[in-house]
Design a protein around this motif. Structure first.
Motif, PDB file in Angstrom:
ATOM      1  N   GLU A 353       3.967 -19.951   4.372  1.00  0.00           N
ATOM      2  CA  GLU A 353       4.824 -19.163   3.486  1.00  0.00           C
ATOM      3  C   GLU A 353       4.070 -18.774   2.217  1.00  0.00           C
ATOM      4  O   GLU A 353       3.408 -19.605   1.602  1.00  0.00           O
ATOM      5  N   VAL A 354       4.198 -17.516   1.828  1.00  0.00           N
ATOM      6  CA  VAL A 354       3.545 -17.016   0.626  1.00  0.00           C
ATOM      7  C   VAL A 354       4.349 -17.477  -0.587  1.00  0.00           C
ATOM      8  O   VAL A 354       5.525 -17.142  -0.728  1.00  0.00           O
ATOM      9  N   LEU A 355       3.714 -18.233  -1.470  1.00  0.00           N
ATOM     10  CA  LEU A 355       4.397 -18.809  -2.625  1.00  0.00           C
ATOM     11  C   LEU A 355       4.194 -17.998  -3.900  1.00  0.00           C
ATOM     12  O   LEU A 355       5.088 -17.947  -4.752  1.00  0.00           O
ATOM     13  N   ALA A 356       3.029 -17.392  -4.046  1.00  0.00           N
ATOM     14  CA  ALA A 356       2.733 -16.643  -5.276  1.00  0.00           C
ATOM     15  C   ALA A 356       1.656 -15.617  -4.986  1.00  0.00           C
ATOM     16  O   ALA A 356       0.735 -15.870  -4.192  1.00  0.00           O
ATOM     17  N   VAL A 357       1.787 -14.456  -5.623  1.00  0.00           N
ATOM     18  CA  VAL A 357       0.770 -13.400  -5.552  1.00  0.00           C
ATOM     19  C   VAL A 357       0.609 -12.870  -6.968  1.00  0.00           C
ATOM     20  O   VAL A 357       1.481 -12.178  -7.485  1.00  0.00           O
ATOM     21  N   SER A 358      -0.513 -13.221  -7.597  1.00  0.00           N
ATOM     22  CA  SER A 358      -0.737 -12.831  -8.991  1.00  0.00           C
ATOM     23  C   SER A 358      -2.028 -12.046  -9.106  1.00  0.00           C
ATOM     24  O   SER A 358      -3.023 -12.373  -8.454  1.00  0.00           O
ATOM     25  N   THR A 359      -2.006 -11.016  -9.923  1.00  0.00           N
ATOM     26  CA  THR A 359      -3.212 -10.214 -10.142  1.00  0.00           C
ATOM     27  C   THR A 359      -3.327  -9.813 -11.599  1.00  0.00           C
ATOM     28  O   THR A 359      -2.349  -9.801 -12.342  1.00  0.00           O
ATOM     29  N   ASN A 360      -4.533  -9.462 -11.975  1.00  0.00           N
ATOM     30  CA  ASN A 360      -4.822  -8.891 -13.290  1.00  0.00           C
ATOM     31  C   ASN A 360      -5.791  -7.742 -13.066  1.00  0.00           C
ATOM     32  O   ASN A 360      -6.912  -7.951 -12.583  1.00  0.00           O
ATOM     33  N   GLN A 361      -5.357  -6.520 -13.353  1.00  0.00           N
ATOM     34  CA  GLN A 361      -6.138  -5.300 -13.153  1.00  0.00           C
ATOM     35  C   GLN A 361      -6.382  -4.984 -11.677  1.00  0.00           C
ATOM     36  O   GLN A 361      -7.117  -4.048 -11.358  1.00  0.00           O
ATOM     37  N   LEU A 362      -5.818  -5.750 -10.785  1.00  0.00           N
ATOM     38  CA  LEU A 362      -5.875  -5.468  -9.351  1.00  0.00           C
ATOM     39  C   LEU A 362      -4.443  -5.323  -8.852  1.00  0.00           C
ATOM     40  O   LEU A 362      -3.485  -5.701  -9.522  1.00  0.00           O
ATOM     41  N   HIS A 363      -4.297  -4.789  -7.638  1.00  0.00           N
ATOM     42  CA  HIS A 363      -2.970  -4.548  -7.089  1.00  0.00           C
ATOM     43  C   HIS A 363      -2.557  -5.711  -6.190  1.00  0.00           C
ATOM     44  O   HIS A 363      -3.338  -6.169  -5.352  1.00  0.00           O
ATOM     45  N   GLN A 364      -1.339  -6.174  -6.377  1.00  0.00           N
ATOM     46  CA  GLN A 364      -0.887  -7.342  -5.619  1.00  0.00           C
ATOM     47  C   GLN A 364      -0.852  -7.081  -4.117  1.00  0.00           C
ATOM     48  O   GLN A 364      -1.206  -7.956  -3.321  1.00  0.00           O
ATOM     49  N   GLU A 365      -0.404  -5.895  -3.732  1.00  0.00           N
ATOM     50  CA  GLU A 365      -0.388  -5.574  -2.305  1.00  0.00           C
ATOM     51  C   GLU A 365      -1.749  -5.066  -1.839  1.00  0.00           C
ATOM     52  O   GLU A 365      -2.327  -5.576  -0.878  1.00  0.00           O
ATOM     53  N   GLY A 366      -2.272  -4.049  -2.536  1.00  0.00           N
ATOM     54  CA  GLY A 366      -3.494  -3.403  -2.079  1.00  0.00           C
ATOM     55  C   GLY A 366      -4.728  -4.283  -2.154  1.00  0.00           C
ATOM     56  O   GLY A 366      -5.645  -4.138  -1.338  1.00  0.00           O
ATOM     57  N   ASP A 367      -4.777  -5.222  -3.105  1.00  0.00           N
ATOM     58  CA  ASP A 367      -5.953  -6.079  -3.252  1.00  0.00           C
ATOM     59  C   ASP A 367      -5.710  -7.506  -2.771  1.00  0.00           C
ATOM     60  O   ASP A 367      -6.500  -8.046  -1.992  1.00  0.00           O
ATOM     61  N   ALA A 368      -4.628  -8.138  -3.243  1.00  0.00           N
ATOM     62  CA  ALA A 368      -4.399  -9.540  -2.899  1.00  0.00           C
ATOM     63  C   ALA A 368      -4.019  -9.717  -1.434  1.00  0.00           C
ATOM     64  O   ALA A 368      -4.451 -10.665  -0.779  1.00  0.00           O
ATOM     65  N   LEU A 369      -3.202  -8.819  -0.901  1.00  0.00           N
ATOM     66  CA  LEU A 369      -2.768  -8.935   0.495  1.00  0.00           C
ATOM     67  C   LEU A 369      -3.617  -8.110   1.447  1.00  0.00           C
ATOM     68  O   LEU A 369      -3.852  -8.524   2.589  1.00  0.00           O
ATOM     69  N   ALA A 370      -4.046  -6.936   1.015  1.00  0.00           N
ATOM     70  CA  ALA A 370      -4.709  -6.014   1.941  1.00  0.00           C
ATOM     71  C   ALA A 370      -6.127  -5.655   1.536  1.00  0.00           C
ATOM     72  O   ALA A 370      -6.750  -4.813   2.178  1.00  0.00           O
ATOM     73  N   GLY A 371      -6.664  -6.285   0.495  1.00  0.00           N
ATOM     74  CA  GLY A 371      -8.022  -5.979   0.070  1.00  0.00           C
ATOM     75  C   GLY A 371      -9.056  -6.364   1.116  1.00  0.00           C
ATOM     76  O   GLY A 371      -8.885  -7.347   1.850  1.00  0.00           O
ATOM     77  N   LYS A 372     -10.125  -5.606   1.198  1.00  0.00           N
ATOM     78  CA  LYS A 372     -11.218  -5.875   2.135  1.00  0.00           C
ATOM     79  C   LYS A 372     -12.459  -6.230   1.323  1.00  0.00           C
ATOM     80  O   LYS A 372     -13.201  -5.348   0.892  1.00  0.00           O
ATOM     81  N   TYR A 373     -12.653  -7.537   1.142  1.00  0.00           N
ATOM     82  CA  TYR A 373     -13.717  -8.017   0.277  1.00  0.00           C
ATOM     83  C   TYR A 373     -14.746  -8.825   1.061  1.00  0.00           C
ATOM     84  O   TYR A 373     -14.416  -9.525   2.022  1.00  0.00           O
ATOM     85  N   ALA A 374     -15.991  -8.717   0.612  1.00  0.00           N
ATOM     86  CA  ALA A 374     -17.051  -9.540   1.188  1.00  0.00           C
ATOM     87  C   ALA A 374     -16.731 -11.012   0.955  1.00  0.00           C
ATOM     88  O   ALA A 374     -16.379 -11.406  -0.154  1.00  0.00           O
ATOM     89  N   ALA A 375     -16.870 -11.801   2.004  1.00  0.00           N
ATOM     90  CA  ALA A 375     -16.473 -13.214   1.912  1.00  0.00           C
ATOM     91  C   ALA A 375     -17.534 -14.075   1.251  1.00  0.00           C
ATOM     92  O   ALA A 375     -17.222 -15.089   0.618  1.00  0.00           O
TER      93      ALA A 375
END
Length: 627
Positions: A353-375
């Motif tokens: 279960e998703v408890l928290a999604v926090s961002t600063n200068q990034l998008h909660q959906e586009g970056d935190a959930l759906a961002g494509k970042y180098a691991a």
């Protein structure tokens, strides 16, 4: 509107031949055909010529009936005609499309016929329109809109505050010239004049009829113009639409615009609101339900209801209950506050279960959930699972050098002079790229892919919002395998990595859950990315136990040390990686780990390797004593 016209035209094309087949005067069939086809197509003059009443009165009565119902189309089918010398009776079935996504109103009626001067005529009375309609009465469509329901956190508290909406409307009985009023309102708002007018004319005259809804800013801009329209009234609707954190996950709600009205079809109603993004958009159908609609007969003199002819209760709306923990959300928001772009996702390790999604200068959906970042070496959790299954001993000495070439691919580890020979546990805790890459011959690409699949990477799980489950390129040869072990080429989202941490903690990888009720979003959102069934995956208990030991070392003696917090032990890894973004190279800092049953992934755009672990530590400390 075009779909309705086509629908009516098709209906006419099927109906007219049925009525005209082979009937001629002196039988009543031709008169029946002319009357019903004229009524159906809006050629009321043609229909009136086949009635025995005053043609102007008949024409107006038929036209008024369509306006009073705000009908998108009316279709008729002939059920039969009975003859009795100079009289006849034609039975018909009517289907009235009331629009607004309501069911068709269907009823049976009859046309009494008689010969007048050798021609068959409809014996005119209001009951021709409907059997229960009599002189001095009219039809109307009464509606009861449902207020938008809230989005809730896991404790049932609303994730939005009430905000003031201004509803402009009329009481039809008080308006002398509704056409002029609607013309003025149309010029100011952009709403189609004919749709506004039909809404007024079809409503009970004593009811308040909402015509447009405005937010505070828009109303302030238009207030003087709106108030200048005589007969226009205003009501306040305090709707739960101002999103609380996580605002981009909850989504913004706006009053319906003319563009949205045209796209959605049907007239606007008071309190009608449109979810622009987030869960408000995904669950628009459930949050708003559908309007209760009744077709009624009213007394012209008093405006009071005489009889209800048909009612549709409408689909009940319901709140959307999420898994968001507002206290942990507040801790996340405080932890990412600062000058550097950051994203934090916390999940319940035992459930996903998703408890928290926090961002600063990034998008909660586009970056935190759906961002494509180098691991980067955060991917070492997954690669190490495969290495441990292949027999790697965490106590084995694995050199960590400043520079190493594997299969022709070069790897570098900043901050290392020469060569040290620590245990693999130390290499893992410090995120030594060269040590990890040197183990390429201990595992092949297929085994890494299997490990990635066990952790849900690329498995296709989704939420009602946009997500990215990760991707790992196919690997052939030592160089390709070494790059993947070192996290080069693997792409992940913070959500995907939070689930990885939860899997190590609990021993089972689970797909994420964000909404617990209702079970699924509306069909449109489902097509856009509703959650498919992805089964949990149990991990090897012995391997998982070793991974936990390694991740504990990442905090006690490794690069993830800034994540230390009071309470239960913190486990995690830290990573630093460079990613190409828009022709620029961006340094990323990762933390992936957990404390108690809260698994966490933090991404910070920073060249400081301690940036993400420091955010994680701030979150864990801020979440006490809840964790």
């Amino acid at each position: 509107m075009r779909a309705r016209v086509v629908r009516a035209a098709l209906a006419l094309g099927l109906t007219a031949p049925l009525l005209t087949g082979c009937f001629e005067e002196p039988s009543p069939h031709e008169a029946v055909r002319d009357f019903l086809v004229g009524w159906q197509t809006g050629d009321y003059a043609a229909a009136a010529r086949r009635a025995d009443g005053d043609q102007a009165a008949v024409r107006k009565a038929l036209e008024d009936a369509r306006l009073q119902l705000d009908a998108a189309s009316i279709r008729f089918s002939l059920k039969g005609i009975s003859l009795d010398d100079e009289t006849a009776r034609a039975a018909f079935h009517a289907e009235v499309d009331l629009g607004e996504n309501n069911p068709l109103w269907q009823y049976d009626g009859a046309l009494p016929m008689h010969l007048v001067g050798g021609q068959w005529k409809v014996r005119w009375s209001p009951s021709v329109i409907h059997p229960d309609l009599h002189a001095g009465q009219r039809l109307a469509v009464a509606t009861v809109p449902k207020g938008r329901r809230p989005i809730l956190d896991r404790a049932g508290n609303p994730l939005q505050d009430e905000t003031m909406l201004h509803v402009a409307g009329v009481t039809p009985a008080e308006v002398k010239d509704p056409a002029h009023l609607c013309e003025q309102l149309s010029k100011i708002t952009g709403f189609a004049q004919d749709r506004l007018l039909s809404r007024v004319l079809s409503s009970p005259p004593q009811d308040f009829v909402p015509l447009a809804t405005f937010g505070r800013t828009k109303f302030a801009q238009l207030k003087s113009k709106l108030e200048a329209i005589g007969g226009l009234r205003f009501e306040i609707d305090n709707a739960p639409v101002a999103p609380k954190s996580p605002t981009q996950i909850v989504g913004v709600v706006t009053a319906i615009t003319p563009e949205a009205e045209q796209r959605l079809g049907g007239p606007q109603r008071a309190g009608d609101t449109l979810g622009r993004d987030g869960l408000q958009k995904a669950y628009q159908d459930q949050l708003t339900g559908s309007t209760e609609t009744r077709v009624v007969v009213l007394d012209n003199a008093t405006g009071r209801q005489v009889k209800e002819l048909k009612a549709w209760p409408g689909r009940e709306n319901e709140p959307v209950r999420t898994t968001i923990d507002s206290r942990l959300q507040s801790a996340g928001d405080a932890a990412v506050a600062g000058s550097r772009p950051a994203a934090l996702v916390a999940v319940k390790a035992s459930t996903g279960e998703v408890l928290a999604v926090s961002t600063n200068q990034l998008h909660q959906e586009g970056d935190a959930l759906a961002g494509k970042y180098a691991a980067g070496t955060a991917f070492s959790i997954i690669a190490t699972e495969g290495l441990l299954r292949a027999g790697l001993d965490p106590k084995q000495k694995v050199p960590c050098s400043s520079d190493r070439t594997v299969g022709g691919a070069r790897f570098q580890q900043p901050g290392v002079d020469g060569v040290t020979v620590p245990s693999f546990q130390t290499d893992f805790a410090q995120g030594c790229v060269t040590a990890l890459a040197s183990l390429a011959r201990r595992i092949n690409g297929q085994a890494i892919s299997r490990s990635a699949q066990q952790f849900g990477i690329g498995s296709g799980w989704k939420l009602p919002l946009r997500t990215f489950s990760g991707s790992v390129p196919a690997a052939q040869g030592d160089a390709a395998v070494a790059k993947i072990i070192a996290g080069q080429g693997a792409k992940v989202s913070p959500l995907a990595m939070a689930l990885v941490a939860g899997a190590v903690k609990s021993g089972t990888w689970r797909p994420p859950t964000l909404v617990t009720s209702p079970a699924a979003p509306d069909p449109a959102a489902e097509e856009a990315g509703g959650s498919p069934a992805v089964a949990p995956t149990s991990l090897d208990p012995a391997v998982t136990a070793k991974l936990r030991t390694l991740m504990r070392a990442g905090v006690t003696s490794g690069a993830a040390a800034p994540a230390t917090a009071p309470g239960e032990p913190v486990y995690g890894v830290a990573a630093q990686v460079t990613q190409a973004e828009k022709k620029e190279r961006t340094r990323l800092s990762w933390f992936v780990g957990w404390q108690g049953d809260v698994a966490l992934a933090v991404l910070v755009k920073s060249g400081d390797q301690e940036a993400a672990p420091a955010v994680a530590g701030g979150f864990f400390r801020g979440a006490q004593p809840q964790i």
